[in-house]
Design a protein around this motif. Structure first.
Motif, PDB file in Angstrom:
ATOM      1  N   UNK A  62       0.932  -1.191  -0.212  1.00 37.70           N
ATOM      2  CA  UNK A  62      -0.021  -0.021  -0.162  1.00 37.70           C
ATOM      3  C   UNK A  62       1.279   1.137  -0.308  1.00 37.70           C
ATOM      4  N   UNK A  63       1.954   0.925   1.011  1.00 41.41           N
ATOM      5  CA  UNK A  63       3.144   2.038   0.662  1.00 41.41           C
ATOM      6  C   UNK A  63       4.651   1.861   0.588  1.00 41.41           C
ATOM      7  N   UNK A  64       4.727   2.542  -1.129  1.00 37.70           N
ATOM      8  CA  UNK A  64       6.342   1.122  -0.718  1.00 37.70           C
ATOM      9  C   UNK A  64       7.598   1.810  -0.202  1.00 37.70           C
ATOM     10  N   UNK A  65       7.132   3.620   0.148  1.00 36.16           N
ATOM     11  CA  UNK A  65       8.211   4.285   1.598  1.00 36.16           C
ATOM     12  C   UNK A  65       8.149   3.738   1.985  1.00 36.16           C
ATOM     13  N   UNK A  66       6.791   2.784   2.626  1.00 41.44           N
ATOM     14  CA  UNK A  66       6.945   1.694   4.080  1.00 41.44           C
ATOM     15  C   UNK A  66       7.272   0.479   3.770  1.00 41.44           C
ATOM     16  N   UNK A  67       7.412   0.115   2.725  1.00 42.13           N
ATOM     17  CA  UNK A  67       8.026  -1.584   2.956  1.00 42.13           C
ATOM     18  C   UNK A  67       9.635  -0.907   2.423  1.00 42.13           C
ATOM     19  N   UNK A  68      10.193  -0.069   1.400  1.00 46.55           N
ATOM     20  CA  UNK A  68      11.759   0.161   2.148  1.00 46.55           C
ATOM     21  C   UNK A  68      12.210   0.444   3.381  1.00 46.55           C
ATOM     22  N   UNK A  69      10.953   1.114   4.479  1.00 52.84           N
ATOM     23  CA  UNK A  69      11.969   1.580   5.221  1.00 52.84           C
ATOM     24  C   UNK A  69      12.136   0.297   5.817  1.00 52.84           C
ATOM     25  N   UNK A  70      10.735  -0.894   5.434  1.00 50.80           N
ATOM     26  CA  UNK A  70      10.997  -2.494   6.161  1.00 50.80           C
ATOM     27  C   UNK A  70      12.134  -3.157   5.784  1.00 50.80           C
ATOM     28  N   UNK A  71      12.860  -2.786   4.713  1.00 51.14           N
ATOM     29  CA  UNK A  71      13.773  -3.194   4.364  1.00 51.14           C
ATOM     30  C   UNK A  71      15.288  -3.061   4.995  1.00 51.14           C
ATOM     31  N   UNK A  72      14.975  -1.885   4.588  1.00 52.42           N
ATOM     32  CA  UNK A  72      16.097  -1.078   5.556  1.00 52.42           C
ATOM     33  C   UNK A  72      15.893  -1.856   6.834  1.00 52.42           C
ATOM     34  N   UNK A  73      14.991  -1.702   7.572  1.00 55.76           N
ATOM     35  CA  UNK A  73      15.218  -2.217   9.303  1.00 55.76           C
ATOM     36  C   UNK A  73      15.848  -3.048   9.969  1.00 55.76           C
ATOM     37  N   UNK A  74      14.888  -4.242   8.551  1.00 57.32           N
ATOM     38  CA  UNK A  74      15.135  -5.676   9.197  1.00 57.32           C
ATOM     39  C   UNK A  74      17.120  -6.122   7.925  1.00 57.32           C
ATOM     40  N   UNK A  75      17.799  -4.772   7.193  1.00 58.32           N
ATOM     41  CA  UNK A  75      19.016  -4.761   7.198  1.00 58.32           C
ATOM     42  C   UNK A  75      19.470  -4.747   8.881  1.00 58.32           C
ATOM     43  N   UNK A  76      19.636  -3.902   9.526  1.00 56.18           N
ATOM     44  CA  UNK A  76      19.511  -3.738  10.623  1.00 56.18           C
ATOM     45  C   UNK A  76      19.323  -4.851  10.864  1.00 56.18           C
ATOM     46  N   UNK A  77      17.764  -5.548  11.883  1.00 53.27           N
ATOM     47  CA  UNK A  77      18.004  -6.468  11.997  1.00 53.27           C
ATOM     48  C   UNK A  77      18.846  -6.591  11.794  1.00 53.27           C
ATOM     49  N   UNK A  78      19.065  -7.587  11.199  1.00 49.89           N
ATOM     50  CA  UNK A  78      19.250  -9.115  10.648  1.00 49.89           C
ATOM     51  C   UNK A  78      21.325  -8.666  10.458  1.00 49.89           C
ATOM     52  N   UNK A  79      22.202  -7.442  11.295  1.00 50.42           N
ATOM     53  CA  UNK A  79      22.984  -7.001  11.180  1.00 50.42           C
ATOM     54  C   UNK A  79      23.080  -7.424  12.888  1.00 50.42           C
ATOM     55  N   UNK A  80      22.226  -7.284  13.259  1.00 47.12           N
ATOM     56  CA  UNK A  80      22.023  -7.315  15.069  1.00 47.12           C
ATOM     57  C   UNK A  80      22.298  -8.706  15.238  1.00 47.12           C
ATOM     58  N   UNK A  81      21.258  -9.360  14.743  1.00 48.18           N
ATOM     59  CA  UNK A  81      21.593 -10.763  15.298  1.00 48.18           C
ATOM     60  C   UNK A  81      22.783 -11.241  14.817  1.00 48.18           C
ATOM     61  N   UNK A  82      23.684 -10.775  13.676  1.00 51.74           N
ATOM     62  CA  UNK A  82      24.434 -11.388  13.082  1.00 51.74           C
ATOM     63  C   UNK A  82      25.842 -10.494  14.505  1.00 51.74           C
ATOM     64  N   UNK A  83      25.246 -10.246  15.052  1.00 48.53           N
ATOM     65  CA  UNK A  83      26.667  -9.512  16.031  1.00 48.53           C
ATOM     66  C   UNK A  83      26.121 -10.264  17.577  1.00 48.53           C
ATOM     67  N   UNK A  84      24.951 -10.354  17.488  1.00 47.77           N
ATOM     68  CA  UNK A  84      24.394 -11.246  18.176  1.00 47.77           C
ATOM     69  C   UNK A  84      24.984 -12.565  18.916  1.00 47.77           C
TER      70      UNK A  84
END
Length: 265
Positions: A62-84
């Motif tokens: 419904x909102x491509x900007x929100x979707x892009x933000x989800x991808x960006x947040x996901x990359x940060x999330x997986x960076x944190x998971x990898x750090x853990x």
């Protein structure tokens, strides 16, 4: 067979059977070929993200900007998971040197592994992806049984090269071939769970599809770019580089060919 029976059968084929088919290819591969398959895996992951997952997510967002933000947040999330994961592995070392030295994505001769980091992230992302595949199969079958069959075929066809890439990443991460197969099959079961959930609550679940796809894309993109590609630079010689580029292209091409076949088949 009842509609639910068809949906479960198709989701089983789309999830578990495609994993097993990919694993059979991987199990028949010599260990010395794994470094080459990692290049293929990078291409398959990138192809799945940019040719399959993100376009589908954008079409339904419904909102491509929100979707892009989800991808960006996901990359940060997986960076944190990898750090853990790294912290857990390195906890107790006297210095940080061991933690930095233990993790070559590809050793100079191609036999290193990364102690499960890439494998964990791939399993998380692939589970999201398989869950969404189940939703798509159920939604398509409930719309029209023939559309459901075509959708399931398309999912099986594009999952095999992608799951082969995932299987190779798990081997590269230090999993035994048996464990890699087991974890990939368990991840494939998420397809059936997604199909069941979609069958009983399709209207509410469909709203989650773009976000789940975005998270799946983020995990695959992160693993390919952050974990696997840096390892290829350990072999900078021209011959190795040409092999890597060709194999990455083959991985992308396998996804693209399936996409063309599905669109025009």
């Amino acid at each position: 067979m009842s509609p639910l029976g068809w949906i479960l059968t198709l989701s089983f084929a789309g999830g578990v059977l495609s994993v097993i088919a990919a694993a059979l290819i991987g199990l028949g591969t010599r260990a010395s070929a794994v470094p080459h398959l990692i290049s293929y895996a990078i291409g398959a992951l990138l192809g799945a993200v940019f040719l399959e997952i993100l376009p589908h997510a954008i079409e339904n967002a419904q909102n491509v900007h929100n979707l892009a933000a989800t991808v960006l947040g996901g990359i940060l999330l997986f960076f944190i998971l990898e750090k853990l994961v790294l912290w857990r592995h390195c906890h107790g070392h006297a210095t940080g040197h061991d933690c930095e030295a233990h993790e070559p994505a590809l050793a100079s001769h191609g036999h290193g592994h990364d102690h499960g980091r890439s494998g964990l992230l791939i399993l998380i992302g692939d589970t999201f992806h398989n869950f969404v595949d189940g939703i798509l199969i159920a939604a398509a079958f409930l719309e029209n049984p023939s559309v459901g069959l075509v959708t399931a075929f398309a999912i099986i066809a594009h999952e095999i090269p992608q799951e082969l890439g995932d299987f190779v990443v798990l081997i590269h991460s230090g999993y035994s071939r048996t464990k890699a197969l087991l974890f990939n099959v368990l991840s494939g079961v998420a397809t059936m769970i997604g199909a069941l959930l979609a069958y009983y609550a399709l209207s509410s679940v469909q709203e989650w599809v773009p976000s789940l796809l975005a998270l799946a894309a983020a995990s695959m993109l992160y693993v390919a770019v952050a974990d696997l590609i840096p390892g290829l630079h350990r072999r900078p010689e021209i011959k190795a580089t040409v092999q890597q580029v060709l194999l990455i292209g083959a991985g992308i091409g396998s996804i693209a060919l399936v996409r063309i076949f599905v669109d025009h088949g």
